[in-house]
Design an enzyme around this catalytic site. Sequence first.
Site, PDB file in Angstrom:
ATOM      1  N   ARG A  49       0.825  -1.232   0.000  1.00  0.00           N
ATOM      2  CA  ARG A  49       0.000   0.000   0.000  1.00  0.00           C
ATOM      3  C   ARG A  49       0.851   1.271   0.000  1.00  0.00           C
ATOM      4  O   ARG A  49       0.516   2.275   0.645  1.00  0.00           O
ATOM      5  CB  ARG A  49      -0.964   0.035   1.194  1.00  0.00           C
ATOM      6  CG  ARG A  49      -1.930  -1.104   1.244  1.00  0.00           C
ATOM      7  CD  ARG A  49      -2.929  -1.113   0.084  1.00  0.00           C
ATOM      8  NE  ARG A  49      -3.652  -2.365   0.097  1.00  0.00           N
ATOM      9  CZ  ARG A  49      -3.309  -3.436  -0.616  1.00  0.00           C
ATOM     10  NH1 ARG A  49      -2.271  -3.410  -1.459  1.00  0.00           N
ATOM     11  NH2 ARG A  49      -4.011  -4.533  -0.543  1.00  0.00           N
TER      12      ARG A  49
ATOM     13  N   SER B 131     -10.171   0.058   3.848  1.00  0.00           N
ATOM     14  CA  SER B 131      -9.397  -0.370   5.020  1.00  0.00           C
ATOM     15  C   SER B 131      -8.810   0.844   5.717  1.00  0.00           C
ATOM     16  O   SER B 131      -8.115   1.646   5.095  1.00  0.00           O
ATOM     17  CB  SER B 131      -8.270  -1.308   4.601  1.00  0.00           C
ATOM     18  OG  SER B 131      -8.830  -2.496   4.111  1.00  0.00           O
TER      19      SER B 131
ATOM     20  N   GLU C 181      -3.973   3.591   7.107  1.00  0.00           N
ATOM     21  CA  GLU C 181      -3.805   3.434   5.652  1.00  0.00           C
ATOM     22  C   GLU C 181      -4.521   4.600   4.958  1.00  0.00           C
ATOM     23  O   GLU C 181      -4.026   5.181   4.004  1.00  0.00           O
ATOM     24  CB  GLU C 181      -4.406   2.096   5.191  1.00  0.00           C
ATOM     25  CG  GLU C 181      -4.323   1.897   3.677  1.00  0.00           C
ATOM     26  CD  GLU C 181      -4.806   0.517   3.236  1.00  0.00           C
ATOM     27  OE1 GLU C 181      -4.520  -0.469   3.928  1.00  0.00           O
ATOM     28  OE2 GLU C 181      -5.470   0.449   2.183  1.00  0.00           O
TER      29      GLU C 181
HETATM   30  C1  LIG Z   1     -15.614   0.049  -0.123  1.00  0.00           C
HETATM   31  C2  LIG Z   1     -14.124   0.232  -0.345  1.00  0.00           C
HETATM   32  C3  LIG Z   1     -13.341  -0.884  -0.621  1.00  0.00           C
HETATM   33  C4  LIG Z   1     -11.953  -0.735  -0.821  1.00  0.00           C
HETATM   34  N1  LIG Z   1     -11.193  -1.836  -1.105  1.00  0.00           N
HETATM   35  C5  LIG Z   1      -9.868  -1.689  -1.339  1.00  0.00           C
HETATM   36  C6  LIG Z   1      -9.049  -2.840  -1.660  1.00  0.00           C
HETATM   37  O1  LIG Z   1      -9.509  -3.969  -1.739  1.00  0.00           O
HETATM   38  N2  LIG Z   1      -7.727  -2.646  -1.899  1.00  0.00           N
HETATM   39  C7  LIG Z   1      -7.158  -1.409  -1.831  1.00  0.00           C
HETATM   40  O2  LIG Z   1      -5.944  -1.285  -2.066  1.00  0.00           O
HETATM   41  N3  LIG Z   1      -7.900  -0.315  -1.526  1.00  0.00           N
HETATM   42  C8  LIG Z   1      -9.233  -0.424  -1.283  1.00  0.00           C
HETATM   43  N4  LIG Z   1      -9.979   0.684  -0.976  1.00  0.00           N
HETATM   44  C9  LIG Z   1      -9.315   1.996  -0.834  1.00  0.00           C
HETATM   45  C10 LIG Z   1      -9.264   2.820  -2.131  1.00  0.00           C
HETATM   46  O3  LIG Z   1     -10.304   2.461  -3.022  1.00  0.00           O
HETATM   47  C11 LIG Z   1      -7.912   2.675  -2.851  1.00  0.00           C
HETATM   48  O4  LIG Z   1      -6.840   3.082  -2.024  1.00  0.00           O
HETATM   49  C12 LIG Z   1      -7.863   3.520  -4.134  1.00  0.00           C
HETATM   50  O5  LIG Z   1      -6.715   3.174  -4.867  1.00  0.00           O
HETATM   51  C13 LIG Z   1      -7.849   5.028  -3.879  1.00  0.00           C
HETATM   52  O6  LIG Z   1      -8.029   5.658  -5.130  1.00  0.00           O
HETATM   53  P1  LIG Z   1      -8.745   7.083  -5.245  1.00  0.00           P
HETATM   54  O7  LIG Z   1      -8.753   7.479  -6.664  1.00  0.00           O
HETATM   55  O8  LIG Z   1     -10.069   7.049  -4.565  1.00  0.00           O
HETATM   56  O9  LIG Z   1      -7.724   7.975  -4.412  1.00  0.00           O
HETATM   57  P2  LIG Z   1      -8.069   9.096  -3.312  1.00  0.00           P
HETATM   58  O10 LIG Z   1      -8.745   8.448  -2.152  1.00  0.00           O
HETATM   59  O11 LIG Z   1      -8.741  10.248  -3.954  1.00  0.00           O
HETATM   60  O12 LIG Z   1      -6.590   9.512  -2.888  1.00  0.00           O
HETATM   61  C14 LIG Z   1      -5.757   8.592  -2.214  1.00  0.00           C
HETATM   62  C15 LIG Z   1      -4.309   9.106  -2.288  1.00  0.00           C
HETATM   63  O13 LIG Z   1      -3.886   9.061  -3.648  1.00  0.00           O
HETATM   64  C16 LIG Z   1      -3.449  10.352  -4.082  1.00  0.00           C
HETATM   65  N5  LIG Z   1      -3.807  10.490  -5.504  1.00  0.00           N
HETATM   66  C17 LIG Z   1      -5.014  10.326  -6.086  1.00  0.00           C
HETATM   67  N6  LIG Z   1      -4.939  10.525  -7.419  1.00  0.00           N
HETATM   68  C18 LIG Z   1      -3.644  10.839  -7.678  1.00  0.00           C
HETATM   69  C19 LIG Z   1      -2.923  11.178  -8.865  1.00  0.00           C
HETATM   70  N7  LIG Z   1      -3.522  11.234 -10.072  1.00  0.00           N
HETATM   71  N8  LIG Z   1      -1.601  11.445  -8.767  1.00  0.00           N
HETATM   72  C20 LIG Z   1      -0.983  11.409  -7.555  1.00  0.00           C
HETATM   73  N9  LIG Z   1      -1.593  11.096  -6.402  1.00  0.00           N
HETATM   74  C21 LIG Z   1      -2.913  10.822  -6.465  1.00  0.00           C
HETATM   75  C22 LIG Z   1      -4.177  11.329  -3.175  1.00  0.00           C
HETATM   76  O14 LIG Z   1      -3.479  12.564  -3.086  1.00  0.00           O
HETATM   77  C23 LIG Z   1      -4.185  10.572  -1.857  1.00  0.00           C
HETATM   78  O15 LIG Z   1      -2.936  10.695  -1.199  1.00  0.00           O
HETATM   79  C24 LIG Z   1     -11.367   0.552  -0.765  1.00  0.00           C
HETATM   80  C25 LIG Z   1     -12.179   1.684  -0.502  1.00  0.00           C
HETATM   81  C26 LIG Z   1     -13.540   1.516  -0.290  1.00  0.00           C
HETATM   82  C27 LIG Z   1     -14.379   2.753  -0.027  1.00  0.00           C
END
Ligand SMILES: Cc1cc2nc3c(=O)[nH]c(=O)nc-3n(C[C@H](O)[C@H](O)[C@H](O)COP(=O)(O)OP(=O)(O)OC[C@H]3O[C@@H](n4cnc5c(N)ncnc54)[C@H](O)[C@@H]3O)c2cc1C
Length: 306
Positions: free
Chosen positions: A173, A222, A292
């Site tokens: 992660r 998580s 996380e």
């Molecule tokens: C119901 C649910 C289930 C989930 N299951 C999982 C799972 O199984 N496995 C898992 O790993 N995660 C899981 N997650 C967490 C999440 O979906 C992941 O971490 C996902 O990759 C975050 O992506 P995001 O676009 O929503 O990022 P955001 O939440 O918007 O941002 C997360 C981080 O990424 C950075 N970021 C976003 N976009 C960019 C970019 N273009 N360039 C640079 N930095 C950037 C942000 O600044 C921040 O630090 C889950 C979440 C939920 C709500």
Amino acid sequence: MTGSSDFPVKSLRGRLTANAPLGPRAWFRVGGPADWMFIPEDQDDLARFLREKPATMPVTVLGACSNVIIRDGGIAGTVIRLARGFANIDVQGSSLIVGAAALDVTVAEHAAAAGLAGLEFLAGIPGSIGGAVRMNAGAYGSDLDAILEWAEILTEKGDLRRLSHDELGFAYRHSELPEGSVVIRACLRGTPDNADAIRSRIADIRASREASQPVRARTGGSTFRNPEGHKAWQLIDEAGCRGLQIGDAQVSEKHCNFLLNLGQASSADLETLGETVREKVLARSGVSLHWEIKRIGRQSEGEQTL
Ligand SMILES: Cc1cc2nc3c(=O)[nH]c(=O)nc-3n(C[C@H](O)[C@H](O)[C@H](O)COP(=O)(O)OP(=O)(O)OC[C@H]3O[C@@H](n4cnc5c(N)ncnc54)[C@H](O)[C@@H]3O)c2cc1C
């Protein structure tokens, strides 16, 4: 553009909004506004913003907001949100070139349609590719580390760089993205396979998610990283925190490494609940949990971004 006359970078082509609400966009449905929100039209527009913005202006990139608690005081400076101009998905042989704004689930579906296996796990992650690269998102024994060939970023000064897999320094992660950089696209590798077999594995992943996680709730995935040799959910359960509630913030009964906003929770409620869980787990098992979920922004209006 809306309210752009006070913004220090002029003539941007994308959408600029002052005092932009963020809570409605976040999975948790909490958080104050961004001082500014910029949705760049395309790569050139974003590069110009990064080159010309004042060095003192904080910049935060947000994807689908599925792994963040945006604090109640909102976010200082400019929040960048990538949208249409960054959502292309292009199949090239057994690779997919995907824009950072493309949703993981859409990428999984494109890979299936192209008969490319190995990206099924993305169907269970509700984020964008930019967030997935940043977080080394993963599930079911795979992660970005396993499928990424390269990622293109704009540095904090607006220069385009292609980072190889190794330069991204993936760990659990975690990635070593250069500070202040924005992921704009990535190349993901698949393995040729039967499209129906891939679709069937995606359906299994969806069913297993529905059964084990509160996927329709206001949550952030998580909350804590799994400590070496432990499962965070198990430590939380053993510390008696399943269902623990502060205001409208609750530790999920269904999966106790998920926090929920039952309706009117504030970011402060969610953070206080998370810290309470950490204390109880430490007292019960001696293990220190690490967040996380990214907690970003000001605790209250007027504070600096942490
Ligand atoms: C119901 C649910 C289930 C989930 N299951 C999982 C799972 O199984 N496995 C898992 O790993 N995660 C899981 N997650 C967490 C999440 O979906 C992941 O971490 C996902 O990759 C975050 O992506 P995001 O676009 O929503 O990022 P955001 O939440 O918007 O941002 C997360 C981080 O990424 C950075 N970021 C976003 N976009 C960019 C970019 N273009 N360039 C640079 N930095 C950037 C942000 O600044 C921040 O630090 C889950 C979440 C939920 C709500």
